[in-house]
Design a protein around this motif. Sequence first.
Motif: not given
Length: 298
Positions: A184-186, A190-200, A246-252, A282-284
């Motif tokens: 999963p890649t965004v 804005d790293v936090e905004a990208a992470r939020a999409v990957n969390r979803t 830590r977990w999210l950045d290990d798999c996205t 984050t945009k579409g």
Amino acid sequence: MPAVSLVAVPGKKERSLDMAREIERRGFSGIYCPSMGDAMGLSQGIAHVTSTIEIGTAIQPIYLRHSSDLATHAGTIQEISGGRFRLGIGVSHGPVTRRLGVDTGRPLSDVRSYVEGLRAAERQAGALPPIVLASLRDKMVQLAVEVGDGSIWANASLSRMGHSLSLVPDERRDAGFFVGNMIPTVIDDDVEAARAVNRTTLTGYVALPNYRNYWKDAGYEEEMAAIEDALERKDREAIPGLMTDRWLDDCTLSGPVGRVRDGVEAWFDAGVTTPILVMSSTKGGQFVAIEELFAAYA
């Protein structure tokens, strides 16, 4: 160059084929089609409109088609693509098959039997493509080594990949054993905004016991235990907040262009010969996200 995941979006399938042409033109290493949106149908369409790029399913669920029927279709795509196709197969996920009313059995024995059925049908199907097994935990990787031509992960942990690939003998790797991972890649400054999409994106996956068990093996027992507690309380809204960076950045992959490209290189360095970027934005939607990938590799 990494490969790209491409879905046949309802109402936009011609545009999906146009996008496939552009992915090839820009030099990406492959196009892999997930089960949503008809992986086999889209793969066949891509085979017709491209000439050099590798194509694959990632993955085609085994419980939705008889092995002899899938073998015939796979043989067709392999032939018309000039040998560019890889047939990725797997058991999919329990909630998906239950929703469809499909009876399932034991994953390891069912996949083994299915591969045997595919190979038995080769005489009438024509030459089959390489058969790649959806792998996550150790026993399925070992089965892929035994009966398949490669392994493909989805949402794997970078820190765990060295262990997983230690199960693949060097002689198999040297002989072309396929190693892929859907990541999963965004791309966003804005790293936090990208992470939020990957969390979803990963919210549904952490609800699956097989994935949680894999991530526990990868060293994320605390995160998975907290998520299991939230699931037991039926508090799904709490789950994204339990996904640590830590977990999210290990798999996205999340963040600016340089950060994402460095992340892709880390997957190559870990031994994944085909990192497959599953693009969100984050945009579409999908097409916006893939255009952002094009810009990142322009």
